[in-house]
Design an enzyme around this catalytic site. Structure first.
Site, PDB file in Angstrom:
ATOM      1  N   LEU A 230      18.163 -48.125  29.234  1.00  0.00           N
ATOM      2  CA  LEU A 230      19.277 -48.628  28.413  1.00  0.00           C
ATOM      3  C   LEU A 230      20.082 -49.597  29.269  1.00  0.00           C
ATOM      4  O   LEU A 230      20.368 -49.312  30.429  1.00  0.00           O
ATOM      5  CB  LEU A 230      20.175 -47.452  27.997  1.00  0.00           C
ATOM      6  CG  LEU A 230      21.516 -47.810  27.345  1.00  0.00           C
ATOM      7  CD1 LEU A 230      21.295 -48.350  25.925  1.00  0.00           C
ATOM      8  CD2 LEU A 230      22.446 -46.598  27.290  1.00  0.00           C
TER       9      LEU A 230
ATOM     10  N   HIS B 184      43.587 -43.082  27.463  1.00  0.00           N
ATOM     11  CA  HIS B 184      42.508 -43.824  28.144  1.00  0.00           C
ATOM     12  C   HIS B 184      41.558 -42.858  28.849  1.00  0.00           C
ATOM     13  O   HIS B 184      40.338 -43.040  28.841  1.00  0.00           O
ATOM     14  CB  HIS B 184      43.095 -44.811  29.155  1.00  0.00           C
ATOM     15  CG  HIS B 184      43.834 -45.951  28.501  1.00  0.00           C
ATOM     16  ND1 HIS B 184      43.263 -46.720  27.519  1.00  0.00           N
ATOM     17  CD2 HIS B 184      45.091 -46.436  28.668  1.00  0.00           C
ATOM     18  CE1 HIS B 184      44.135 -47.638  27.115  1.00  0.00           C
ATOM     19  NE2 HIS B 184      45.253 -47.481  27.788  1.00  0.00           N
TER      20      HIS B 184
ATOM     21  N   ASP C 170      38.692 -48.982  20.363  1.00  0.00           N
ATOM     22  CA  ASP C 170      40.141 -49.131  20.185  1.00  0.00           C
ATOM     23  C   ASP C 170      40.790 -47.826  19.731  1.00  0.00           C
ATOM     24  O   ASP C 170      40.174 -47.046  19.004  1.00  0.00           O
ATOM     25  CB  ASP C 170      40.402 -50.248  19.155  1.00  0.00           C
ATOM     26  CG  ASP C 170      41.848 -50.716  19.199  1.00  0.00           C
ATOM     27  OD1 ASP C 170      42.492 -50.578  20.266  1.00  0.00           O
ATOM     28  OD2 ASP C 170      42.339 -51.210  18.175  1.00  0.00           O
TER      29      ASP C 170
HETATM   30  C1  IPE Z   1      40.538 -54.814  21.828  1.00  0.00           C
HETATM   31  O1  IPE Z   1      41.546 -53.915  21.612  1.00  0.00           O
HETATM   32  C2  IPE Z   1      40.153 -54.810  23.271  1.00  0.00           C
HETATM   33  C3  IPE Z   1      39.496 -53.609  23.727  1.00  0.00           C
HETATM   34  C4  IPE Z   1      39.134 -52.558  23.031  1.00  0.00           C
HETATM   35  C5  IPE Z   1      39.172 -53.629  25.117  1.00  0.00           C
HETATM   36  P1  IPE Z   1      43.076 -54.371  21.631  1.00  0.00           P
HETATM   37  O2  IPE Z   1      43.871 -53.150  21.344  1.00  0.00           O
HETATM   38  O3  IPE Z   1      43.396 -55.088  22.880  1.00  0.00           O
HETATM   39  O4  IPE Z   1      43.148 -55.395  20.415  1.00  0.00           O
HETATM   40  P2  IPE Z   1      44.396 -55.969  19.658  1.00  0.00           P
HETATM   41  O5  IPE Z   1      45.335 -56.543  20.674  1.00  0.00           O
HETATM   42  O6  IPE Z   1      45.033 -54.821  18.936  1.00  0.00           O
HETATM   43  O7  IPE Z   1      43.833 -56.967  18.711  1.00  0.00           O
HETATM   44  C1  IPE Z   2      41.625 -49.644  23.573  1.00  0.00           C
HETATM   45  O1  IPE Z   2      42.638 -48.790  23.236  1.00  0.00           O
HETATM   46  C2  IPE Z   2      41.367 -49.659  25.046  1.00  0.00           C
HETATM   47  C3  IPE Z   2      41.817 -50.865  25.723  1.00  0.00           C
HETATM   48  C4  IPE Z   2      42.265 -51.945  25.198  1.00  0.00           C
HETATM   49  C5  IPE Z   2      41.717 -50.822  27.162  1.00  0.00           C
HETATM   50  P1  IPE Z   2      44.122 -49.299  23.137  1.00  0.00           P
HETATM   51  O2  IPE Z   2      44.768 -49.098  24.471  1.00  0.00           O
HETATM   52  O3  IPE Z   2      44.196 -50.661  22.602  1.00  0.00           O
HETATM   53  O4  IPE Z   2      44.719 -48.264  22.113  1.00  0.00           O
HETATM   54  P2  IPE Z   2      45.756 -48.582  20.950  1.00  0.00           P
HETATM   55  O5  IPE Z   2      45.094 -49.589  20.055  1.00  0.00           O
HETATM   56  O6  IPE Z   2      46.980 -49.099  21.605  1.00  0.00           O
HETATM   57  O7  IPE Z   2      45.935 -47.263  20.283  1.00  0.00           O
HETATM   58 MG    MG Z   3      44.346 -51.396  20.675  1.00  0.00          MG
END
Ligand code: IPE
Ligand code: IPE
Ligand code: MG
Length: 224
Positions: A122, A29, A12
Site C-alpha cells: 500500500l 488531533h 476533517d
Molecule cells: C482541510 O481541513 C485540511 C485538512 C484536513 C488537513 P480544514 O479544516 O483546514 O478546512 P477548512 O479551513 O475548514 O476549509
Molecule cells: C482536521 O481537523 C485536521 C487538520 C486540519 C490538521 P480540524 O482541526 O480542521 O478540525 P475542525 O474542522 O476544526 O473540527
Molecule cells: Mg476543519
C-alpha cells in the site's frame, strides 16, 4: 462493480470532536491519529493500492502556534514510533506538499520515504503542507522552463502526484462540503462522499459502507 485502487481522504473534524468530548482541540488531533491507524489497516484489508491523507494544508499555518506545534509533534512521534511497523507491513510512505519544516522533521520525513521506497503493498501519500493551487503553479513554472509543449501529460508530469493514479474515491469527514485546496486537478473524475461524522469518530464500518456504495456507482468519464 468499480475497481478501487486509490482513496483520498480529507480528515476533517478533529478540533470539533476534541472540544466536544475532551474540552481541547489537540485531544481531537490525538484521537484522529487512532482513526488514521484503523483506516490504514482497513485499506490493506480492502487491497487498496493508494491511500492519500490530507494532514496539513498550506492554509493551516493560519492556526494558533500551539496547535501547529502539537500537530507536528504528533507526526514526529508517529514517525519515530511507527515507521518500523509500517515498513514491516510493506507500506510505502510518500510526502506530497512542501517539506519546509524543522530540520528534525524534514530529516524524519526523508528517512521514512527512503526506508519504505521499495515497498509495494500500500502506498500512503501524506499531504503535508500541501496546497493544490501552489502545486499547479509550480508545475506551470517548471513546464515553462522545460520548453516542452503545453499538454495535460507534460503538465501533470511536474505534479508531486505524477506517479500516482488519480483518486477513484474522495471522502471528506466532518460534515463540511468543500475541497479546501486538495487535489483540485486530480479529483476531476473522482466519486465524492461527504461524511457527517467527525474524523475521530469515523470507523472501519463507515469506511466500508462508503466503499460498498462507491462500487455500485456508474462511472461515465464523459461517456454514456
Ligand atoms: C482541510 O481541513 C485540511 C485538512 C484536513 C488537513 P480544514 O479544516 O483546514 O478546512 P477548512 O479551513 O475548514 O476549509
Ligand atoms: C482536521 O481537523 C485536521 C487538520 C486540519 C490538521 P480540524 O482541526 O480542521 O478540525 P475542525 O474542522 O476544526 O473540527
Ligand atoms: Mg476543519
Amino acid at each position: 462493480m468499480n475497481p478501487l485502487n486509490h482513496v483520498a481522504i480529507i480528515m476533517d473534524g478533529n478540533g470539533r470532536w476534541g472540544l466536544k468530548y475532551k474540552k481541547s482541540r489537540n485531544a481531537g488531533h490525538k484521537a484522529g491519529l487512532r482513526t488514521v491507524e484503523k483506516i490504514i489497516k482497513e485499506s490493506i484489508n480492502k487491497k487498496l493500492k493508494y491511500l492519500t491523507l490530507y494532514a496539513f494544508s498550506t492554509e493551516n499555518w493560519k492556526r494558533p502556534k500551539q496547535e501547529i506545534n502539537f500537530l507536528f509533534s504528533l507526526l514526529e512521534n508517529f514517525l519515530i514510533n511507527k515507521l518500523d511497523k509500517l515498513h514491516k507491513k510493506n507500506i510505502k510512505l510518500k510526502i506530497i506538499g512542501i517539506k519546509n519544516f524543522s530540520s528534525k522533521l524534514n530529516k524524519l520525513l526523508i528517512k521514512a520515504e527512503k526506508k519504505t521506497d521499495k515497498n509495494s503493498k500500500l502506498q500512503i501519500n501524506l499531504a503535508l503542507n500541501y496546497g493544490s493551487k501552489i502545486e499547479i503553479i509550480n508545475a506551470i513554472k517548471k513546464l515553462n522552463k522545460s520548453k516542452k509543449k503545453i499538454t495535460e501529460k507534460n503538465l501533470t508530469n511536474f505534479f508531486q502526484t505524477k506517479d500516482i493514479p488519480d483518486p477513484d474515491l474522495l471522502i471528506r469527514t466532518g460534515n463540511t462540503k468543500r475541497l479546501s485546496n486538495f487535489l483540485l486537478w486530480q479529483l476531476a473524475y473522482s466519486e465524492i462522499f461527504f461524511e457527517k461524522k467527525l474524523w475521530p469518530a469515523f470507523t472501519e464500518r463507515d469506511f466500508n459502507k462508503i466503499i460498498k456504495e462507491f462500487k455500485k456507482i456508474k462511472r461515465n468519464f464523459g461517456n454514456i
